[in-house]
Design a protein around this motif. Structure first.
Motif, PDB file in Angstrom:
ATOM      1  N   HIS A  37     110.868   4.983  44.276  1.00 22.58           N
ATOM      2  CA  HIS A  37     112.020   4.215  44.748  1.00 22.58           C
ATOM      3  C   HIS A  37     112.937   3.856  43.583  1.00 22.58           C
ATOM      4  O   HIS A  37     112.540   3.120  42.682  1.00 22.58           O
ATOM      5  CB  HIS A  37     111.542   2.932  45.424  1.00 22.58           C
ATOM      6  N   CYS A  38     114.152   4.400  43.606  1.00 24.16           N
ATOM      7  CA  CYS A  38     115.120   4.099  42.547  1.00 24.16           C
ATOM      8  C   CYS A  38     115.983   2.917  42.966  1.00 24.16           C
ATOM      9  O   CYS A  38     116.347   2.787  44.135  1.00 24.16           O
ATOM     10  CB  CYS A  38     115.997   5.326  42.277  1.00 24.16           C
ATOM     11  N   TRP A  84     117.882   5.411  46.314  1.00 19.91           N
ATOM     12  CA  TRP A  84     117.176   6.550  46.896  1.00 19.91           C
ATOM     13  C   TRP A  84     115.674   6.360  46.751  1.00 19.91           C
ATOM     14  O   TRP A  84     115.195   5.794  45.765  1.00 19.91           O
ATOM     15  CB  TRP A  84     117.626   7.891  46.309  1.00 19.91           C
ATOM     16  N   SER A  85     114.974   6.828  47.782  1.00 19.68           N
ATOM     17  CA  SER A  85     113.515   6.884  47.741  1.00 19.68           C
ATOM     18  C   SER A  85     113.106   8.313  48.040  1.00 19.68           C
ATOM     19  O   SER A  85     113.818   9.028  48.739  1.00 19.68           O
ATOM     20  CB  SER A  85     112.888   5.955  48.786  1.00 19.68           C
ATOM     21  N   LYS A  86     111.974   8.713  47.493  1.00 18.64           N
ATOM     22  CA  LYS A  86     111.474  10.059  47.708  1.00 18.64           C
ATOM     23  C   LYS A  86     110.006   9.945  48.074  1.00 18.64           C
ATOM     24  O   LYS A  86     109.252   9.261  47.387  1.00 18.64           O
ATOM     25  CB  LYS A  86     111.684  10.862  46.417  1.00 18.64           C
ATOM     26  N   PHE A  87     109.610  10.580  49.176  1.00 14.26           N
ATOM     27  CA  PHE A  87     108.231  10.468  49.655  1.00 14.26           C
ATOM     28  C   PHE A  87     107.357  11.573  49.054  1.00 14.26           C
ATOM     29  O   PHE A  87     107.828  12.692  48.813  1.00 14.26           O
ATOM     30  CB  PHE A  87     108.185  10.606  51.181  1.00 14.26           C
ATOM     31  N   ASP A  88     106.064  11.234  48.896  1.00 15.66           N
ATOM     32  CA  ASP A  88     105.046  12.247  48.572  1.00 15.66           C
ATOM     33  C   ASP A  88     105.366  13.089  47.342  1.00 15.66           C
ATOM     34  O   ASP A  88     105.308  14.312  47.395  1.00 15.66           O
ATOM     35  CB  ASP A  88     104.839  13.192  49.770  1.00 15.66           C
ATOM     36  N   THR A  89     105.717  12.429  46.251  1.00 17.22           N
ATOM     37  CA  THR A  89     105.883  13.195  45.009  1.00 17.22           C
ATOM     38  C   THR A  89     104.496  13.399  44.397  1.00 17.22           C
ATOM     39  O   THR A  89     103.633  12.525  44.474  1.00 17.22           O
ATOM     40  CB  THR A  89     106.807  12.456  44.017  1.00 17.22           C
ATOM     41  N   GLY A 119     110.892  -6.018  39.428  1.00 21.82           N
ATOM     42  CA  GLY A 119     111.317  -4.770  40.056  1.00 21.82           C
ATOM     43  C   GLY A 119     110.467  -4.266  41.202  1.00 21.82           C
ATOM     44  O   GLY A 119     110.229  -3.064  41.322  1.00 21.82           O
ATOM     45  N   ASP A 120     110.020  -5.180  42.076  1.00 22.01           N
ATOM     46  CA  ASP A 120     109.264  -4.773  43.262  1.00 22.01           C
ATOM     47  C   ASP A 120     110.236  -4.330  44.354  1.00 22.01           C
ATOM     48  O   ASP A 120     111.014  -5.142  44.855  1.00 22.01           O
ATOM     49  CB  ASP A 120     108.407  -5.954  43.751  1.00 22.01           C
ATOM     50  N   PRO A 121     110.204  -3.036  44.742  1.00 22.57           N
ATOM     51  CA  PRO A 121     111.153  -2.560  45.756  1.00 22.57           C
ATOM     52  C   PRO A 121     110.960  -3.212  47.125  1.00 22.57           C
ATOM     53  O   PRO A 121     111.915  -3.336  47.884  1.00 22.57           O
ATOM     54  CB  PRO A 121     110.897  -1.045  45.829  1.00 22.57           C
ATOM     55  N   TRP A 122     109.738  -3.626  47.446  1.00 21.79           N
ATOM     56  CA  TRP A 122     109.481  -4.239  48.758  1.00 21.79           C
ATOM     57  C   TRP A 122     110.055  -5.645  48.838  1.00 21.79           C
ATOM     58  O   TRP A 122     110.301  -6.175  49.910  1.00 21.79           O
ATOM     59  CB  TRP A 122     107.982  -4.224  49.071  1.00 21.79           C
TER      60      TRP A 122
END
Ligand SMILES: Nc1nc2c(c(=O)[nH]1)N[C@H]1C(S)=C(S)[C@@H](COP(=O)(O)O)O[C@H]1N2
Ligand SMILES: [Mo]
Length: 203
Positions: free
Chosen positions: A81-82, A86-91, A192-195
């Motif tokens: 999660h930037c 943008w977020s990217k799943f399953d890297t 920096g917790d995205p949640w």
């Protein structure tokens, strides 16, 4: 209409419910892999590369590239999660857990500052990187990590915004106090917790 026809229609697209349960607030799903670098991409020869743990330790520790590759490795599948949303799943990544590295030093430190070629730094409490939450990775999707994404090796701390995942990382300076890193000094949140949407200092 056959079931096959319906599933074909959804192929390559994720159900809204799957995304909403998995994506932190304010983020969108990215399929590419954007490059975000505050400066030029350093190109360090593997022969000159090392990784060290310094600072508040009884005995500093250093691994050259070959020594680093004798350490136990793990494969990692994580969402990232930037802070630019943008977020990217399953890297998929491969590398060495910070648990493995930190087990090799004696320290009373509670914080660390990761440092990189090019001068980038980012700060983390040690408890945020202990217990299978952070790695030094050198492989992305089965390939050597590309320089633009932090190769030869980068820090990966997927449970926090991606600026904590320092590219071109060369070591950890252990500290008995917290010290803001590059973006943290420029207004990004210290944690920096995205949640929790901890994007900026005021969040
Ligand atoms: N050394 C270094 N690491 C860095 C950065 C940087 O500018 N320099 N940018 C950070 C930020 S803000 C993000 S979002 C991610 C981006 O990683 P990517 O370019 O592989 O997507 O790297 C992080 N690590
Ligand atoms: Mo970022």
């Amino acid at each position: 209409m056959s079931e096959g026809f319906i599933s074909r229609g959804f192929r390559g697209r994720r159900q809204k419910s799957e995304i909403s349960g998995r994506i932190p607030p304010g983020q969108y799903l990215e399929r590419g892999f954007p490059v975000l670098s505050a400066g030029p991409t350093p190109h360090t020869l593997l022969a000159n590369w090392d990784f060290s743990i310094t600072g508040e330790v009884d005995q500093p520790k250093r691994w050259n590239w070959d020594e680093f590759h004798t350490l136990p490795r793990e494969t990692i599948t994580q969402d990232i999660h930037c802070v630019t949303k943008w977020s990217k799943f399953d890297t998929h990544w491969e590398g060495v857990s910070l648990d493995t590295l930190l087990a090799q030093v004696n320290t009373a430190a509670s914080y660390m500052l990761a440092f990189s070629d090019g001068g980038y730094t980012t700060n983390l409490p040690l408890e945020e990187v202990a217990g299978g939450k952070a790695w030094i990775v050198d492989t992305y999707e089965g390939q050597p990590l590309e320089p633009q994404h932090g190769g030869p090796a980068r820090l990966l701390v997927p449970h926090l915004y991606f600026w904590k995942s320092a590219k071109w990382v060369r070591g950890l300076r252990l500290l008995d106090h917290d010290e803001p890193g590059f973006w943290e000094s420029l207004g990004y949140n210290n944690h920096g917790d995205p949640w929790k949407e901890e994007r900026y200092w005021s969040d």
